[in-house]
Scaffold this motif. Sequence first.
Motif, PDB file in Angstrom:
ATOM      1  N   LYS A 239     -28.519 -14.469 -17.305  1.00 38.36           N
ATOM      2  CA  LYS A 239     -28.095 -14.146 -18.600  1.00 38.36           C
ATOM      3  C   LYS A 239     -26.775 -14.957 -18.898  1.00 38.36           C
ATOM      4  N   GLU A 240     -26.107 -14.759 -17.981  1.00 41.35           N
ATOM      5  CA  GLU A 240     -24.412 -15.557 -18.108  1.00 41.35           C
ATOM      6  C   GLU A 240     -24.599 -16.836 -18.299  1.00 41.35           C
ATOM      7  N   ARG A 241     -25.150 -17.401 -17.025  1.00 40.50           N
ATOM      8  CA  ARG A 241     -25.378 -18.833 -17.127  1.00 40.50           C
ATOM      9  C   ARG A 241     -26.005 -19.501 -18.263  1.00 40.50           C
ATOM     10  N   GLU A 242     -27.373 -18.770 -18.606  1.00 39.53           N
ATOM     11  CA  GLU A 242     -28.090 -19.276 -19.852  1.00 39.53           C
ATOM     12  C   GLU A 242     -27.267 -19.359 -21.190  1.00 39.53           C
ATOM     13  N   LEU A 243     -26.553 -18.335 -21.394  1.00 37.69           N
ATOM     14  CA  LEU A 243     -26.012 -18.196 -22.619  1.00 37.69           C
ATOM     15  C   LEU A 243     -24.942 -18.810 -22.648  1.00 37.69           C
ATOM     16  N   LYS A 244     -24.078 -19.476 -21.509  1.00 36.24           N
ATOM     17  CA  LYS A 244     -22.933 -20.313 -21.527  1.00 36.24           C
ATOM     18  C   LYS A 244     -23.659 -21.606 -21.924  1.00 36.24           C
ATOM     19  N   ALA A 245     -24.614 -21.982 -21.326  1.00 32.99           N
ATOM     20  CA  ALA A 245     -25.111 -23.384 -21.404  1.00 32.99           C
ATOM     21  C   ALA A 245     -25.751 -23.649 -22.909  1.00 32.99           C
ATOM     22  N   LEU A 246     -26.169 -22.347 -23.524  1.00 37.74           N
ATOM     23  CA  LEU A 246     -26.491 -22.827 -24.962  1.00 37.74           C
ATOM     24  C   LEU A 246     -25.582 -22.850 -25.756  1.00 37.74           C
ATOM     25  N   ALA A 247     -24.287 -22.090 -25.400  1.00 40.02           N
ATOM     26  CA  ALA A 247     -23.143 -22.214 -26.233  1.00 40.02           C
ATOM     27  C   ALA A 247     -22.661 -23.600 -26.306  1.00 40.02           C
ATOM     28  N   GLU A 248     -22.563 -24.107 -24.796  1.00 44.22           N
ATOM     29  CA  GLU A 248     -22.109 -25.397 -24.951  1.00 44.22           C
ATOM     30  C   GLU A 248     -22.498 -26.537 -25.267  1.00 44.22           C
ATOM     31  N   HIS A 249     -24.025 -26.462 -25.447  1.00 43.44           N
ATOM     32  CA  HIS A 249     -24.977 -27.362 -26.109  1.00 43.44           C
ATOM     33  C   HIS A 249     -24.777 -27.293 -27.545  1.00 43.44           C
ATOM     34  N   ILE A 250     -24.835 -26.241 -28.125  1.00 43.53           N
ATOM     35  CA  ILE A 250     -24.385 -26.095 -29.577  1.00 43.53           C
ATOM     36  C   ILE A 250     -23.064 -26.808 -30.118  1.00 43.53           C
ATOM     37  N   SER A 251     -22.073 -26.463 -29.080  1.00 42.19           N
ATOM     38  CA  SER A 251     -20.780 -27.025 -29.523  1.00 42.19           C
ATOM     39  C   SER A 251     -20.468 -28.404 -29.287  1.00 42.19           C
ATOM     40  N   SER A 252     -21.221 -28.818 -28.108  1.00 42.18           N
ATOM     41  CA  SER A 252     -20.863 -30.269 -27.794  1.00 42.18           C
ATOM     42  C   SER A 252     -21.687 -31.069 -28.480  1.00 42.18           C
ATOM     43  N   THR A 253     -22.805 -30.879 -29.085  1.00 36.73           N
ATOM     44  CA  THR A 253     -23.448 -31.689 -30.001  1.00 36.73           C
ATOM     45  C   THR A 253     -23.104 -31.638 -31.443  1.00 36.73           C
ATOM     46  N   LYS A 254     -22.519 -30.581 -31.713  1.00 37.90           N
ATOM     47  CA  LYS A 254     -22.031 -30.468 -33.131  1.00 37.90           C
ATOM     48  C   LYS A 254     -23.193 -30.087 -34.203  1.00 37.90           C
ATOM     49  N   GLN A 255     -24.419 -29.803 -33.461  1.00 35.82           N
ATOM     50  CA  GLN A 255     -25.654 -29.724 -33.948  1.00 35.82           C
ATOM     51  C   GLN A 255     -26.113 -30.830 -34.840  1.00 35.82           C
ATOM     52  N   LEU A 256     -25.742 -32.264 -34.405  1.00 38.56           N
ATOM     53  CA  LEU A 256     -25.951 -33.313 -35.103  1.00 38.56           C
ATOM     54  C   LEU A 256     -27.111 -34.011 -34.697  1.00 38.56           C
ATOM     55  N   LEU A 257     -27.534 -33.622 -33.473  1.00 38.83           N
ATOM     56  CA  LEU A 257     -28.487 -34.565 -32.940  1.00 38.83           C
ATOM     57  C   LEU A 257     -29.888 -33.918 -33.120  1.00 38.83           C
ATOM     58  N   CYS A 258     -30.985 -35.026 -33.011  1.00 39.89           N
ATOM     59  CA  CYS A 258     -32.397 -34.378 -33.236  1.00 39.89           C
ATOM     60  C   CYS A 258     -32.805 -33.242 -32.411  1.00 39.89           C
ATOM     61  N   SER A 259     -32.237 -33.302 -31.302  1.00 33.62           N
ATOM     62  CA  SER A 259     -32.545 -32.362 -30.117  1.00 33.62           C
ATOM     63  C   SER A 259     -31.456 -31.006 -30.278  1.00 33.62           C
ATOM     64  N   CYS A 278     -26.454 -10.997 -30.726  1.00 31.59           N
ATOM     65  CA  CYS A 278     -25.320 -11.551 -31.456  1.00 31.59           C
ATOM     66  C   CYS A 278     -23.896 -11.335 -30.540  1.00 31.59           C
ATOM     67  N   GLU A 279     -23.521  -9.799 -30.634  1.00 32.12           N
ATOM     68  CA  GLU A 279     -22.400  -9.497 -29.980  1.00 32.12           C
ATOM     69  C   GLU A 279     -22.120 -10.299 -28.307  1.00 32.12           C
ATOM     70  N   ASP A 280     -23.383 -10.162 -27.705  1.00 30.99           N
ATOM     71  CA  ASP A 280     -23.239 -10.737 -26.170  1.00 30.99           C
ATOM     72  C   ASP A 280     -23.009 -12.219 -26.297  1.00 30.99           C
ATOM     73  N   PHE A 281     -23.685 -12.993 -27.429  1.00 33.54           N
ATOM     74  CA  PHE A 281     -23.254 -14.377 -27.498  1.00 33.54           C
ATOM     75  C   PHE A 281     -22.138 -14.951 -27.896  1.00 33.54           C
ATOM     76  N   LEU A 282     -21.691 -14.171 -28.860  1.00 39.18           N
ATOM     77  CA  LEU A 282     -20.430 -14.557 -29.636  1.00 39.18           C
ATOM     78  C   LEU A 282     -19.180 -14.852 -28.764  1.00 39.18           C
ATOM     79  N   PRO A 283     -18.869 -14.390 -27.890  1.00 37.42           N
ATOM     80  CA  PRO A 283     -17.787 -14.615 -26.793  1.00 37.42           C
ATOM     81  C   PRO A 283     -18.081 -16.031 -26.243  1.00 37.42           C
ATOM     82  N   TYR A 284     -19.199 -16.350 -25.897  1.00 39.71           N
ATOM     83  CA  TYR A 284     -19.626 -17.534 -25.355  1.00 39.71           C
ATOM     84  C   TYR A 284     -19.458 -18.569 -26.282  1.00 39.71           C
ATOM     85  N   LEU A 285     -19.840 -18.536 -27.487  1.00 37.73           N
ATOM     86  CA  LEU A 285     -19.699 -19.577 -28.528  1.00 37.73           C
ATOM     87  C   LEU A 285     -18.311 -19.601 -28.942  1.00 37.73           C
TER      88      LEU A 285
END
Length: 305
Positions: A239-259, A278-285
Amino acid sequence: MILAKGKLYDSREQGRILSGMEEEINHTLAEKTLSADTVITAIDALGKKIADGVFDAKIAGLAMDGAERYKSLASVILSRENIEYKLHMELGEDFFVPFRTKPPHDQKSICVRAMPLGTLLHIAAGNVDGLPAFSLAEGLLTGNINIVKLPQADDGLSLMIITTLIEIEPALSDFIYVFDTPSDDLPAMKRMADMADGIVVWGGDAAVSAVRQFAPAGAKLIEWGHKLGFAYISGYQDKERELKALAEHISSTKQLLCSSCQTIFLDTHSLEELHHFCEDFLPYLETAVSQYPSPSLGAPPKLRS
């Protein structure tokens, strides 16, 4: 600037170059071929140059997290291993190898082989630095001649990368034409489109609709438009690794790419479980946003659940 057959020209030469291009393209199609291995070798060498810092001065101020992340991403995407894997997954094994097949009812056997489409016109969006060069690489891998229309937001990085690619492998020069034509120069855009068997367009519905207006009859439209990217969560292995990776993906791409992930689907019927997520994911984001701030926004925004 314009790049044609390995040489740079001033943009004012556009009309002259366009006037002679069709004859040059037809000659190349009739007399020359481009092997996938030649392209892969050149792209792999280009990736190593990027990783070694050849373009550091140009990419130092990129919005995409600066030079180091860009170099790391480019060295992976442009590596021989990654390109060969991509070709295998998308086109299948031995896609370029001719083979014989025998139709039923005692018909004569025939030789079958995949052929390039011909000439591709790439109309790239400006939301990702170097995107025109990546689009061009895909056209080269399948043996096509490529006309690249640079986005107005391009700061010269794409042209520098493409010029270096030709320096690595001069045989590519006959398969590459690059123009910095403004998008509102419709007569020039139509002249390029008339030479194309396929048009690769990056952008939203408005961009695709505009290209349809001047695309010639019979030309294939290859759309890389805005799509809804999403993540689907149904349990975790780590869980920790996956939520961290998802948050980094969202932030690094700025949600601009097709993917890019713009939406998260949670496999649950429980509103309480949704709130817990939401409570768990917010700190990672929040952590990821602080690591990948958008230069145009200044300080990262404060997120709220």
